[in-house]
Design a protein around this motif. Sequence first.
Motif, PDB file in Angstrom:
ATOM      1  N   ILE A 183     -25.886 -32.581 -39.918  1.00 41.23           N
ATOM      2  CA  ILE A 183     -24.979 -31.823 -39.881  1.00 41.23           C
ATOM      3  C   ILE A 183     -25.657 -31.186 -40.440  1.00 41.23           C
ATOM      4  O   ILE A 183     -25.862 -30.222 -40.406  1.00 41.23           O
ATOM      5  CB  ILE A 183     -23.344 -32.737 -40.748  1.00 41.23           C
ATOM      6  CG1 ILE A 183     -23.486 -33.316 -39.675  1.00 41.23           C
ATOM      7  CG2 ILE A 183     -22.814 -31.302 -41.118  1.00 41.23           C
ATOM      8  CD1 ILE A 183     -21.860 -33.885 -40.138  1.00 41.23           C
ATOM      9  N   TYR A 184     -26.407 -31.672 -41.872  1.00 35.12           N
ATOM     10  CA  TYR A 184     -27.472 -30.776 -42.244  1.00 35.12           C
ATOM     11  C   TYR A 184     -28.142 -29.428 -41.602  1.00 35.12           C
ATOM     12  O   TYR A 184     -28.001 -27.996 -41.837  1.00 35.12           O
ATOM     13  CB  TYR A 184     -27.968 -31.075 -43.715  1.00 35.12           C
ATOM     14  CG  TYR A 184     -28.098 -30.328 -45.174  1.00 35.12           C
ATOM     15  CD1 TYR A 184     -27.430 -29.382 -45.748  1.00 35.12           C
ATOM     16  CD2 TYR A 184     -29.574 -29.205 -44.823  1.00 35.12           C
ATOM     17  CE1 TYR A 184     -27.810 -28.941 -46.545  1.00 35.12           C
ATOM     18  CE2 TYR A 184     -29.618 -28.711 -45.904  1.00 35.12           C
ATOM     19  CZ  TYR A 184     -28.999 -27.765 -46.332  1.00 35.12           C
ATOM     20  OH  TYR A 184     -29.890 -26.667 -47.567  1.00 35.12           O
ATOM     21  N   SER A 185     -29.298 -30.679 -40.855  1.00 33.94           N
ATOM     22  CA  SER A 185     -30.130 -29.688 -40.444  1.00 33.94           C
ATOM     23  C   SER A 185     -29.656 -28.880 -38.885  1.00 33.94           C
ATOM     24  O   SER A 185     -30.085 -28.447 -38.603  1.00 33.94           O
ATOM     25  CB  SER A 185     -31.080 -31.116 -39.618  1.00 33.94           C
ATOM     26  OG  SER A 185     -30.702 -31.810 -39.550  1.00 33.94           O
ATOM     27  N   TYR A 221     -18.189 -22.651 -43.930  1.00 34.47           N
ATOM     28  CA  TYR A 221     -18.829 -24.708 -43.494  1.00 34.47           C
ATOM     29  C   TYR A 221     -18.157 -25.757 -44.927  1.00 34.47           C
ATOM     30  O   TYR A 221     -19.656 -25.826 -45.140  1.00 34.47           O
ATOM     31  CB  TYR A 221     -20.401 -23.920 -43.079  1.00 34.47           C
ATOM     32  CG  TYR A 221     -20.765 -23.139 -42.074  1.00 34.47           C
ATOM     33  CD1 TYR A 221     -19.850 -23.682 -40.958  1.00 34.47           C
ATOM     34  CD2 TYR A 221     -20.923 -21.442 -42.654  1.00 34.47           C
ATOM     35  CE1 TYR A 221     -20.275 -22.819 -39.937  1.00 34.47           C
ATOM     36  CE2 TYR A 221     -21.100 -21.231 -41.648  1.00 34.47           C
ATOM     37  CZ  TYR A 221     -20.736 -21.090 -40.163  1.00 34.47           C
ATOM     38  OH  TYR A 221     -21.237 -21.010 -39.152  1.00 34.47           O
ATOM     39  N   PHE A 222     -17.369 -25.076 -45.477  1.00 33.88           N
ATOM     40  CA  PHE A 222     -16.932 -25.917 -46.150  1.00 33.88           C
ATOM     41  C   PHE A 222     -16.767 -27.636 -46.225  1.00 33.88           C
ATOM     42  O   PHE A 222     -16.940 -28.194 -47.002  1.00 33.88           O
ATOM     43  CB  PHE A 222     -15.294 -25.145 -47.548  1.00 33.88           C
ATOM     44  CG  PHE A 222     -15.559 -25.787 -48.542  1.00 33.88           C
ATOM     45  CD1 PHE A 222     -16.563 -26.570 -49.427  1.00 33.88           C
ATOM     46  CD2 PHE A 222     -14.788 -26.775 -48.823  1.00 33.88           C
ATOM     47  CE1 PHE A 222     -16.340 -27.147 -50.821  1.00 33.88           C
ATOM     48  CE2 PHE A 222     -13.732 -28.004 -50.181  1.00 33.88           C
ATOM     49  CZ  PHE A 222     -14.981 -27.210 -50.818  1.00 33.88           C
ATOM     50  N   GLN A 223     -16.120 -27.346 -45.121  1.00 35.85           N
ATOM     51  CA  GLN A 223     -15.804 -28.610 -45.009  1.00 35.85           C
ATOM     52  C   GLN A 223     -16.492 -29.709 -43.938  1.00 35.85           C
ATOM     53  O   GLN A 223     -16.780 -30.378 -44.525  1.00 35.85           O
ATOM     54  CB  GLN A 223     -14.804 -28.819 -43.623  1.00 35.85           C
ATOM     55  CG  GLN A 223     -13.206 -27.966 -43.526  1.00 35.85           C
ATOM     56  CD  GLN A 223     -12.276 -28.202 -42.982  1.00 35.85           C
ATOM     57  OE1 GLN A 223     -12.664 -27.861 -41.538  1.00 35.85           O
ATOM     58  NE2 GLN A 223     -10.938 -28.247 -42.407  1.00 35.85           N
ATOM     59  N   ALA A 224     -17.808 -28.609 -43.170  1.00 37.35           N
ATOM     60  CA  ALA A 224     -18.970 -29.718 -43.563  1.00 37.35           C
ATOM     61  C   ALA A 224     -19.990 -30.013 -44.375  1.00 37.35           C
ATOM     62  O   ALA A 224     -20.887 -31.460 -44.461  1.00 37.35           O
ATOM     63  CB  ALA A 224     -20.001 -28.848 -42.618  1.00 37.35           C
ATOM     64  N   ILE A 225     -19.844 -29.180 -45.457  1.00 36.81           N
ATOM     65  CA  ILE A 225     -20.415 -29.842 -46.704  1.00 36.81           C
ATOM     66  C   ILE A 225     -19.352 -30.806 -47.505  1.00 36.81           C
ATOM     67  O   ILE A 225     -20.520 -31.664 -47.857  1.00 36.81           O
ATOM     68  CB  ILE A 225     -20.080 -27.896 -47.844  1.00 36.81           C
ATOM     69  CG1 ILE A 225     -21.230 -27.610 -47.375  1.00 36.81           C
ATOM     70  CG2 ILE A 225     -21.426 -28.787 -48.806  1.00 36.81           C
ATOM     71  CD1 ILE A 225     -21.645 -26.027 -47.556  1.00 36.81           C
ATOM     72  N   GLN A 226     -18.549 -30.917 -47.041  1.00 34.56           N
ATOM     73  CA  GLN A 226     -17.867 -31.817 -47.715  1.00 34.56           C
ATOM     74  C   GLN A 226     -18.529 -33.372 -46.837  1.00 34.56           C
ATOM     75  O   GLN A 226     -17.818 -34.122 -47.598  1.00 34.56           O
ATOM     76  CB  GLN A 226     -15.942 -31.517 -47.627  1.00 34.56           C
ATOM     77  CG  GLN A 226     -16.040 -30.565 -49.171  1.00 34.56           C
ATOM     78  CD  GLN A 226     -14.612 -30.479 -48.905  1.00 34.56           C
ATOM     79  OE1 GLN A 226     -13.239 -30.527 -47.574  1.00 34.56           O
ATOM     80  NE2 GLN A 226     -13.527 -30.521 -50.401  1.00 34.56           N
TER      81      GLN A 226
END
Length: 165
Positions: free
Chosen positions: A118-120, A60-65
Amino acid sequence: MLAVLAFIVIFHITSIALLFIATIDNAWWVGTDFSLDIWRTCVNTTTTSVCTDIGSKTNYFQAIQTIQATMILSTILCCFGLVCFAFQLFRLKQGERFVLSGIIQMLSCLCVLIAAAIYSSMHESFHNDLKLPGGSFGYSFILAWIAFAFTFLNSIMYLILRKRK
């Protein structure tokens, strides 16, 4: 009117502080022996704390970015909104004041909303991917939602204040 302007400046500075803390501090997800934020994972042992960056190895690196980028953009927009407010206070005539500041604050609000949402929505996947046991949302995540509310209220105050004398 001076008291209202002072309140808005203090409210705006508080929003900036909340955004900085939420973006930088390592407490978006916390457990008994670990903490996780949008930048790194720290695992605490009895003697040391080992922190590792969240790298491109996660699924999930793209979401974290995306979360990182929107939180940084929100902080920058909020700071720029305060500078814009000061400029508009002394340079523009009544009726034209604070519209740009209100729009900038609304964009900052939107960025915080995107990051926190997005995080939640993906936190379960993040933590399963990183193999972290249990935990709960930390104070940085809560501060991000509070910063969302503050920036939203601040943008509304700017738009209401634009016609006041």
